[in-house]
Design a protein around this motif. Structure first.
Motif, PDB file in Angstrom:
ATOM      1  N   LYS A  50      48.219  47.290  32.989  1.00 34.49           N
ATOM      2  CA  LYS A  50      48.935  46.866  31.785  1.00 34.49           C
ATOM      3  C   LYS A  50      50.237  46.193  32.178  1.00 34.49           C
ATOM      4  N   PHE A  51      50.787  45.448  31.223  1.00 34.02           N
ATOM      5  CA  PHE A  51      52.045  44.744  31.416  1.00 34.02           C
ATOM      6  C   PHE A  51      52.900  44.951  30.173  1.00 34.02           C
ATOM      7  N   TYR A  52      54.131  44.489  30.254  1.00 30.67           N
ATOM      8  CA  TYR A  52      55.061  44.741  29.158  1.00 30.67           C
ATOM      9  C   TYR A  52      55.766  43.454  28.738  1.00 30.67           C
ATOM     10  N   LEU A  53      55.986  43.323  27.432  1.00 34.56           N
ATOM     11  CA  LEU A  53      56.825  42.284  26.855  1.00 34.56           C
ATOM     12  C   LEU A  53      57.556  42.882  25.666  1.00 34.56           C
ATOM     13  N   PRO A  54      58.720  42.361  25.299  1.00 32.50           N
ATOM     14  CA  PRO A  54      59.424  42.894  24.122  1.00 32.50           C
ATOM     15  C   PRO A  54      58.714  42.514  22.824  1.00 32.50           C
ATOM     16  N   GLU A  55      58.690  43.438  21.868  1.00 36.72           N
ATOM     17  CA  GLU A  55      58.110  43.169  20.550  1.00 36.72           C
ATOM     18  C   GLU A  55      58.804  42.003  19.849  1.00 36.72           C
ATOM     19  N   SER A  56      60.013  41.735  20.249  1.00 33.94           N
ATOM     20  CA  SER A  56      60.817  40.719  19.547  1.00 33.94           C
ATOM     21  C   SER A  56      60.239  39.313  19.662  1.00 33.94           C
ATOM     22  N   ILE A  57      59.255  39.075  20.537  1.00 36.79           N
ATOM     23  CA  ILE A  57      58.668  37.733  20.584  1.00 36.79           C
ATOM     24  C   ILE A  57      58.046  37.362  19.237  1.00 36.79           C
ATOM     25  N   PHE A  58      57.704  38.367  18.431  1.00 41.01           N
ATOM     26  CA  PHE A  58      57.115  38.094  17.122  1.00 41.01           C
ATOM     27  C   PHE A  58      58.162  37.841  16.042  1.00 41.01           C
ATOM     28  N   PHE A  59      59.439  37.964  16.406  1.00 41.20           N
ATOM     29  CA  PHE A  59      60.506  37.706  15.448  1.00 41.20           C
ATOM     30  C   PHE A  59      61.110  36.318  15.643  1.00 41.20           C
ATOM     31  N   GLN A  60      60.598  35.563  16.613  1.00 42.69           N
ATOM     32  CA  GLN A  60      61.192  34.280  16.980  1.00 42.69           C
ATOM     33  C   GLN A  60      60.614  33.152  16.133  1.00 42.69           C
ATOM     34  N   THR A  61      61.488  32.252  15.697  1.00 43.47           N
ATOM     35  CA  THR A  61      61.058  31.107  14.902  1.00 43.47           C
ATOM     36  C   THR A  61      60.567  29.987  15.822  1.00 43.47           C
ATOM     37  N   GLN A  73      65.320  50.543  12.632  1.00 44.80           N
ATOM     38  CA  GLN A  73      65.848  50.973  13.933  1.00 44.80           C
ATOM     39  C   GLN A  73      66.804  49.961  14.542  1.00 44.80           C
ATOM     40  N   GLY A  74      66.858  48.751  13.977  1.00 44.79           N
ATOM     41  CA  GLY A  74      67.754  47.732  14.502  1.00 44.79           C
ATOM     42  C   GLY A  74      67.103  46.933  15.629  1.00 44.79           C
ATOM     43  N   PHE A  75      67.832  45.932  16.111  1.00 46.00           N
ATOM     44  CA  PHE A  75      67.304  44.997  17.099  1.00 46.00           C
ATOM     45  C   PHE A  75      67.471  45.585  18.497  1.00 46.00           C
ATOM     46  N   THR A  76      66.604  46.552  18.826  1.00 42.99           N
ATOM     47  CA  THR A  76      66.678  47.215  20.135  1.00 42.99           C
ATOM     48  C   THR A  76      65.717  46.615  21.148  1.00 42.99           C
ATOM     49  N   GLU A  77      64.853  45.710  20.725  1.00 41.83           N
ATOM     50  CA  GLU A  77      63.886  45.028  21.594  1.00 41.83           C
ATOM     51  C   GLU A  77      63.050  45.990  22.438  1.00 41.83           C
ATOM     52  N   VAL A 424      57.312  41.082   8.380  1.00 36.63           N
ATOM     53  CA  VAL A 424      57.858  40.317   9.498  1.00 36.63           C
ATOM     54  C   VAL A 424      57.581  38.829   9.315  1.00 36.63           C
ATOM     55  N   TYR A 425      56.356  38.492   8.922  1.00 31.76           N
ATOM     56  CA  TYR A 425      55.998  37.080   8.773  1.00 31.76           C
ATOM     57  C   TYR A 425      56.897  36.406   7.738  1.00 31.76           C
ATOM     58  N   GLU A 426      57.088  37.066   6.615  1.00 27.71           N
ATOM     59  CA  GLU A 426      57.909  36.472   5.556  1.00 27.71           C
ATOM     60  C   GLU A 426      59.353  36.276   6.018  1.00 27.71           C
ATOM     61  N   ILE A 427      59.912  37.244   6.716  1.00 24.70           N
ATOM     62  CA  ILE A 427      61.292  37.130   7.204  1.00 24.70           C
ATOM     63  C   ILE A 427      61.424  35.966   8.178  1.00 24.70           C
ATOM     64  N   VAL A 428      60.500  35.864   9.122  1.00 18.99           N
ATOM     65  CA  VAL A 428      60.566  34.794  10.122  1.00 18.99           C
ATOM     66  C   VAL A 428      60.425  33.430   9.455  1.00 18.99           C
ATOM     67  N   LYS A 429      59.493  33.308   8.509  1.00 22.17           N
ATOM     68  CA  LYS A 429      59.285  32.011   7.846  1.00 22.17           C
ATOM     69  C   LYS A 429      60.471  31.625   6.978  1.00 22.17           C
TER      70      LYS A 429
END
Length: 452
Positions: A50-61, A73-77, A424-429
């Protein structure tokens, strides 16, 4: 994972036959459909499960900004765990060394799926079909443009130069001569697809200057979404080899048709293996009409997913090869919902609203979700459109802001896709829309600078 190379598809094994694998690209789709991930040496990939990436990639425009979508929980990535799906292992034949790509699934540390990972959203919708003893089958069509290199965003996009040295011409739909103009690019597309084990059902010239369509064979929705995800990268790489760009923008060139990702759907009863849209004697079933009614009722709320950018709405132009409403008809390309000519066993429904700029996982998930809502409700569609649907009124949103307003209120659709994903989708869009509003366009400078 020492034996992982024994579990990859045949096409990937043929690609590596007699060669040493150098690198593995561990990738996952973000919300726009961009491949995110890590490139790792083959030896390291073999040692790690397995590998790791931050969940925040889904918050990027799409512009590189960030939506405030982290939750209470706030932006703790926090990291998510990426688990490789070895069935997706495929060649990256444009690279300088011997490289494989592997799509990964995203989990949290407690083992639950990351709810806003697009592949997980599609799997969530399919699980709800499965719970009703149903298995959807889809076939996407991919339209795109081959255009001249464009390094200046202020300059209009122009058609590519063909083999003859002339720019690609519009209004040449289905012309084999037009296809031959960019034959070298198409040859590389075929070669890359073969190396990756993908089966192309056909390539045709569409109505725009330098616009092509690739049809894929019908099959499992996740597998087909994976292929579209891979194909976008494959086509871009083939174009770059020939000094041009491939673009999947919904409307890259003014006064030319837009590019769609038409989605064909049928649904199989798992207990019988039969298409639920056809009876034993070949006539249409109530389920066939319920599915169409679901699309008519719920697609307006899903347009924010099928048409995800401000540019997407430039495609919906009356009499310009894209639908403007949700009428349905048999073998009628003016309608938003088309029933193609087919045998009873292959009876299917085509959603013509989705743009090629949508994320394939999310576009297919949203379209199937709308159909499932119709099946559950036993809804009935409006009367079939027998004539020109462009003569009717528009009944889809005209801009991203309006589409997001409808999506915000669509409780049934949001439940099917996942409440956390929808949030999440609505916020990013909305953040992307705000980013767009900060840019002054050439039209504004031309017509407002000295006139208002």
């Amino acid at each position: 994972m020492a034996d992982w190379l024994t579990r990859i598809p045949d096409a990937a094994r043929r690609f590596l036959d007699g060669r040493r694998l150098d690198e593995v690209e561990c990738i996952i789709s973000d919300l726009p459909g961009i491949a995110r991930g890590k490139a790792v040496p083959a030896g390291k990939f073999a040692r790690q499960a397995k590998f790791y990436l931050p969940e925040s990639i889904f918050f990027q425009t799409i512009a590189g900004g960030w939506g405030e979508a982290a939750g209470p929980q706030g932006f703790t990535e926090p990291d998510m765990i990426l688990i490789p799906d070895m069935e997706t292992a495929t060649a990256a034949p444009w690279t300088g060394d011997w490289t494989l790509q592997v799509i990964h699934d995203a989990q949290r540390t407690d083992g639950t799926p990351v709810p806003f990972a697009p592949r997980n959203v599609l799997k969530r919708v399919l699980a709800q079909y499965e719970a009703q003893g149903l298995r959807p089958v889809v076939a996407p069509e991919m339209e795109f443009y081959l255009v001249a290199r464009n390094l200046d965003p202020a300059r209009s996009i122009e058609p590519m130069l063909g083999r003859s040295g002339r720019p690609a011409a519009a209004r040449q739909a289905y012309s084999m001569s037009a296809v031959d103009e960019y034959g070298p690019v198409i040859d590389d597309i075929y070669d890359f697809a073969e190396a990756q084990g993908f089966e192309i059902d056909g390539i045709t010239q569409e109505g725009g200057a330098g616009q092509l369509e690739i049809n894929l064979r019908h099959g499992d929705p996740v597998k087909l979404a994976d292929e579209v995800f891979f194909f976008k990268r494959l086509i871009r790489e083939a174009a770059l080899r020939h000094d041009c760009f491939a673009t999947f923008m919904a409307k890259p060139i003014a006064d030319e048709p837009g590019s769609a990702m038409h989605i064909h759907h049928s649904v199989i009863d798992k207990s019988t293996g039969r298409n639920i849209f056809s009876t034993d004697d070949g006539t249409e079933t109530p389920a066939f009409h319920h599915f169409i009614a679901g699309l008519q009722t719920h697609l307006p709320s899903a347009i924010a997913i099928l048409a995800p950018y401000v540019n997407s709405y430039r495609r919906y132009v009356r009499d310009h090869a894209a639908p403007i409403n949700l009428e349905w008809g048999r073998d009628n390309r003016t309608t938003g919902i088309r029933v193609p000519i087919s045998t009873p066993g292959a009876r299917r429904v085509e959603n013509r609203l989705a743009g090629m700029d949508c994320n394939p996982y999310l576009g297919i998930a949203a379209s199937l979700a709308c159909g499932l809502l119709g099946l559950r409700a036993g809804a009935q569609p409006r009367p079939m459109m027998a004539g020109d649907a462009y003569a009717g009124e528009s009944d889809i949103p005209h801009d991203l802001f309006s589409a997001l307003e409808l999506f915000e209120e669509a409780d049934g659709l949001r439940q099917l896709l996942g409440v956390d994903f929808s949030r999440v989708y609505e916020i990013v869009k909305r953040e992307e829309y705000n980013e767009f509003l900060q840019v002054i366009s050439p039209w504004e400078r031309e017509h407002l600078l000295l006139n208002v």
